[in-house]
Design a protein around this motif. Structure first.
Motif, PDB file in Angstrom:
ATOM      1  N   MET A 112       1.452  34.906 -17.115  1.00  0.00           N
ATOM      2  CA  MET A 112       0.294  34.097 -17.431  1.00  0.00           C
ATOM      3  C   MET A 112       0.090  34.152 -18.935  1.00  0.00           C
ATOM      4  N   VAL A 113       0.150  33.015 -19.599  1.00  0.00           N
ATOM      5  CA  VAL A 113       0.016  32.956 -21.043  1.00  0.00           C
ATOM      6  C   VAL A 113      -1.435  33.125 -21.450  1.00  0.00           C
ATOM      7  N   GLY A 114      -2.327  32.400 -20.837  1.00  0.00           N
ATOM      8  CA  GLY A 114      -3.744  32.492 -21.146  1.00  0.00           C
ATOM      9  C   GLY A 114      -4.554  32.654 -19.885  1.00  0.00           C
ATOM     10  N   THR A 115      -5.756  33.153 -20.042  1.00  0.00           N
ATOM     11  CA  THR A 115      -6.637  33.333 -18.892  1.00  0.00           C
ATOM     12  C   THR A 115      -7.503  32.095 -18.749  1.00  0.00           C
ATOM     13  N   PRO A 116      -7.551  31.492 -17.570  1.00  0.00           N
ATOM     14  CA  PRO A 116      -8.426  30.349 -17.377  1.00  0.00           C
ATOM     15  C   PRO A 116      -9.874  30.763 -17.649  1.00  0.00           C
ATOM     16  N   VAL A 117     -10.588  29.944 -18.374  1.00  0.00           N
ATOM     17  CA  VAL A 117     -11.942  30.268 -18.808  1.00  0.00           C
ATOM     18  C   VAL A 117     -12.891  30.491 -17.631  1.00  0.00           C
TER      19      VAL A 117
ATOM     20  N   ASN B 201      -1.881  29.244 -12.693  1.00  0.00           N
ATOM     21  CA  ASN B 201      -3.218  29.707 -13.056  1.00  0.00           C
ATOM     22  C   ASN B 201      -4.187  29.557 -11.886  1.00  0.00           C
ATOM     23  N   LYS B 202      -3.985  28.528 -11.060  1.00  0.00           N
ATOM     24  CA  LYS B 202      -4.826  28.331  -9.884  1.00  0.00           C
ATOM     25  C   LYS B 202      -4.670  29.501  -8.912  1.00  0.00           C
ATOM     26  N   ASP B 203      -3.426  29.931  -8.707  1.00  0.00           N
ATOM     27  CA  ASP B 203      -3.153  31.075  -7.826  1.00  0.00           C
ATOM     28  C   ASP B 203      -3.789  32.342  -8.363  1.00  0.00           C
ATOM     29  N   LEU B 204      -3.629  32.576  -9.651  1.00  0.00           N
ATOM     30  CA  LEU B 204      -4.213  33.769 -10.272  1.00  0.00           C
ATOM     31  C   LEU B 204      -5.732  33.739 -10.192  1.00  0.00           C
ATOM     32  N   LYS B 205      -6.304  32.562 -10.426  1.00  0.00           N
ATOM     33  CA  LYS B 205      -7.755  32.419 -10.347  1.00  0.00           C
ATOM     34  C   LYS B 205      -8.252  32.782  -8.948  1.00  0.00           C
ATOM     35  N   LYS B 206      -7.561  32.296  -7.945  1.00  0.00           N
ATOM     36  CA  LYS B 206      -7.944  32.565  -6.557  1.00  0.00           C
ATOM     37  C   LYS B 206      -7.876  34.057  -6.253  1.00  0.00           C
ATOM     38  N   LEU B 207      -6.819  34.723  -6.707  1.00  0.00           N
ATOM     39  CA  LEU B 207      -6.655  36.153  -6.457  1.00  0.00           C
ATOM     40  C   LEU B 207      -7.688  36.976  -7.232  1.00  0.00           C
ATOM     41  N   ILE B 208      -7.949  36.633  -8.468  1.00  0.00           N
ATOM     42  CA  ILE B 208      -8.936  37.357  -9.281  1.00  0.00           C
ATOM     43  C   ILE B 208     -10.314  37.231  -8.655  1.00  0.00           C
ATOM     44  N   LYS B 209     -10.668  36.025  -8.241  1.00  0.00           N
ATOM     45  CA  LYS B 209     -11.958  35.793  -7.605  1.00  0.00           C
ATOM     46  C   LYS B 209     -12.068  36.601  -6.306  1.00  0.00           C
ATOM     47  N   HIS B 210     -11.016  36.620  -5.535  1.00  0.00           N
ATOM     48  CA  HIS B 210     -11.007  37.372  -4.280  1.00  0.00           C
ATOM     49  C   HIS B 210     -11.153  38.869  -4.548  1.00  0.00           C
TER      50      HIS B 210
ATOM     51  N   GLY C 265      -7.993  41.942   4.259  1.00  0.00           N
ATOM     52  CA  GLY C 265      -6.853  41.374   4.972  1.00  0.00           C
ATOM     53  C   GLY C 265      -6.546  39.952   4.529  1.00  0.00           C
ATOM     54  N   ALA C 266      -7.585  39.212   4.161  1.00  0.00           N
ATOM     55  CA  ALA C 266      -7.386  37.847   3.673  1.00  0.00           C
ATOM     56  C   ALA C 266      -6.644  37.842   2.334  1.00  0.00           C
ATOM     57  N   ARG C 267      -6.733  38.939   1.601  1.00  0.00           N
ATOM     58  CA  ARG C 267      -6.015  39.066   0.332  1.00  0.00           C
ATOM     59  C   ARG C 267      -4.507  38.961   0.573  1.00  0.00           C
ATOM     60  N   MET C 268      -4.061  39.508   1.694  1.00  0.00           N
ATOM     61  CA  MET C 268      -2.636  39.419   2.027  1.00  0.00           C
ATOM     62  C   MET C 268      -2.222  37.962   2.246  1.00  0.00           C
ATOM     63  N   ASN C 269      -3.138  37.153   2.773  1.00  0.00           N
ATOM     64  CA  ASN C 269      -2.836  35.727   2.933  1.00  0.00           C
ATOM     65  C   ASN C 269      -2.656  35.056   1.583  1.00  0.00           C
ATOM     66  N   ILE C 270      -3.471  35.446   0.615  1.00  0.00           N
ATOM     67  CA  ILE C 270      -3.335  34.888  -0.729  1.00  0.00           C
ATOM     68  C   ILE C 270      -1.982  35.283  -1.313  1.00  0.00           C
ATOM     69  N   LEU C 271      -1.636  36.565  -1.191  1.00  0.00           N
ATOM     70  CA  LEU C 271      -0.359  37.024  -1.724  1.00  0.00           C
ATOM     71  C   LEU C 271       0.818  36.390  -0.992  1.00  0.00           C
ATOM     72  N   SER C 272       0.714  36.230   0.319  1.00  0.00           N
ATOM     73  CA  SER C 272       1.816  35.609   1.055  1.00  0.00           C
ATOM     74  C   SER C 272       1.920  34.129   0.720  1.00  0.00           C
ATOM     75  N   GLY C 273       0.791  33.502   0.374  1.00  0.00           N
ATOM     76  CA  GLY C 273       0.825  32.110  -0.083  1.00  0.00           C
ATOM     77  C   GLY C 273       1.593  31.981  -1.378  1.00  0.00           C
ATOM     78  N   LEU C 274       1.467  32.984  -2.225  1.00  0.00           N
ATOM     79  CA  LEU C 274       2.236  32.972  -3.471  1.00  0.00           C
ATOM     80  C   LEU C 274       3.722  33.143  -3.176  1.00  0.00           C
ATOM     81  N   LYS C 275       4.025  33.948  -2.184  1.00  0.00           N
ATOM     82  CA  LYS C 275       5.414  34.173  -1.806  1.00  0.00           C
ATOM     83  C   LYS C 275       6.020  32.917  -1.200  1.00  0.00           C
ATOM     84  N   SER C 276       5.244  32.195  -0.384  1.00  0.00           N
ATOM     85  CA  SER C 276       5.785  31.027   0.296  1.00  0.00           C
ATOM     86  C   SER C 276       6.057  29.869  -0.656  1.00  0.00           C
TER      87      SER C 276
END
Length: 178
Positions: A1-6, A105-114, A162-173
């Motif tokens: 990630m180059v920059g952090t979404p504001v 950045n969308k994926d990272l934003k979702k994980l950070i928020k979670h 447990g839903a966090r694993m869904n986010i991570l598996s979404g990144l994997k898929s």
């Protein structure tokens, strides 16, 4: 990630208030940040469990078996959450953490928020557990209700983690969709 979404900076700052060294999954520190989050959840869970152990011991000695059982159920939920956190997949299993494929950045934003929401939930559980132990010394009689609220919060946190694993598996898929 180059920059952090504001729009995720408030979430990162919120987590940084609790966790020194967290920087929002910047490149090169993703595995460490994942470990920091999981360690904090496990640490807070053990704090809740300690409060419930104190309540259990005190109420069992006093013969208040109903409240002792409620505290025991909460301790069991804490054990389940700790086990889920300790056995949660991380590291090289996920493309997010392995460096093989960079998340958006969308994926990272979702994980950070979670992560922020999980930390807030477990912090609330610690506060309720503390209040329930404190209420043992007062005559207001809401100790059992507070213990049950703590159990409910830990159960919810367990499901949310447990839903966090869904986010991570979404990144994997995403790697498979190429």
């Amino acid at each position: 990630m180059v920059g952090t979404p504001v729009d995720v900076i408030p979430y990162i700052r919120g987590i940084q208030l609790v966790l020194i060294g967290y920087n929002g999954y910047t490149k090169g520190s993703r595995i460490e940040n994942d470990k920091i989050i999981r360690e904090e959840i496990a640490r807070a869970t053990s704090r809740v469990r300690s409060h419930m152990e104190n309540i259990f011991d005190m109420q069992f000695r006093e013969g208040n078996i109903g409240l002792a059982r409620a505290a025991k159920r909460c301790m069991e939920e804490c054990d389940y959450l700790s086990e889920d956190v300790n056995k949660a997949a991380s590291g090289m299993e996920h493309a997010f953490l392995s460096g093989q494929h960079s998340p958006s950045n969308k994926d990272l934003k979702k994980l950070i928020k979670h992560d922020h929401e999980v930390i807030e939930m477990i912090t609330k559980a610690v506060n309720i557990a503390n209040s329930s132990e404190h209420s043992m010394g007062t005559e207001d009689g809401n100790s059992k209700q507070l213990v049950m609220q703590t159990t409910q919060m830990i159960t919810s946190c367990r499901g949310f983690f447990g839903a966090r694993m869904n986010i991570l598996s979404g990144l994997k898929s995403k790697k498979k969709r190429k």
